[in-house]
Design a protein around this motif. Structure first.
Motif: not given
Length: 187
Positions: A61, A65, A71
Motif C-alpha cells: 500500500t 494511501k 484510502g
C-alpha cells in the motif's frame, strides 16, 4: 504408531471426535511445533496485510494511501478485477461495507492465528475471505485453478483440525473459558 501418540480426551466435541477406543491421535511434539510455526507465520501474513492497508507503509500500500489516510483497502485490487466474477467484485470496490469486512477479516484472521484462539471462526472466516479472493482472481494466470488463496484456505482448515492453536498459543486456555464452553463455535 510412528510419530503419533494417543491421548485421552473426554470433551464431547464432534469436530475433534476421539476414536471408538476413546483415544485421539495427536501429532508428535515436533509436528505440533511445526504446525504452530506455520500458524503464527500465516497469521503474520494477514496481520501485516491489515497493518499495511491501515497505515500505508508502502509495502504494497503506497505511503499516504492507507485506510487511515482516506484510502480504500478494496479499491485498488477490486477495481481491476476481470474474469467470470469481474462485474460483481468491481461493483464492491471501495464501498465502505466491503472495506470494513475486508479489514475485519484480515485483522481477525491475523489475531486468531497468531494467538491460536478462535480457530473455528478463523476457519469459517478464512473460507469466506480467501474463497472470495480466489474467485476474484479467476482466471489465474500462473495456474489454471490453484493459487495462494486456496492454499491458505486449506492450511487454515488443517491448522484448525489439528488444534494448532494449543501449541505455542492460547488455544487450550481459550477452550476452557466459560464463554467458549457455552459457545463452542468460538473454539
Amino acid at each position: 504408531m510412528t510419530g503419533i501418540a494417543a491421548r485421552q480426551d473426554s470433551s464431547p466435541d464432534p469436530l475433534y471426535a476421539p476414536s471408538p477406543t476413546g483415544a485421539r491421535a495427536a501429532a508428535s511434539p515436533a509436528a505440533a511445533r511445526a504446525l504452530a510455526i506455520a500458524r503464527i507465520a500465516l497469521g503474520w501474513v494477514f496481520l501485516w496485510a491489515f497493518l499495511d492497508k491501515l497505515f500505508g507503509f508502502g509495502h504494497p500500500t503506497p505511503t499516504g494511501k492507507g485506510w487511515l489516510d482516506g484510502g480504500s483497502p478494496t479499491a485498488g485490487y477490486l477495481s481491476g478485477v476481470d474474469g467470470p466474477f469481474g462485474g460483481l467484485f468491481t461493483s464492491m470496490s471501495g464501498l465502505p461495507w466491503a472495506d470494513w469486512l475486508f479489514m475485519g477479516g484480515m485483522a481477525g484472521l491475523g489475531v486468531s492465528l497468531v494467538l491460536g484462539i478462535g480457530m473455528r471462526l478463523a476457519a469459517i472466516g478464512g473460507v469466506l475471505l480467501l474463497g472470495s479472493l480466489w474467485a476474484s482472481s479467476l482466471p489465474i494466470a500462473a495456474n489454471l485453478f490453484l493459487d495462494q488463496h486456496l492454499v491458505y484456505l486449506l492450511t487454515i482448515i488443517g491448522l484448525t483440525l489439528a488444534r494448532a492453536g494449543d501449541t505455542w498459543g492460547l488455544g487450550l486456555w481459550w477452550s476452557r473459558t466459560g464463554l467458549v464452553r457455552k459457545l463452542p463455535i468460538l473454539r
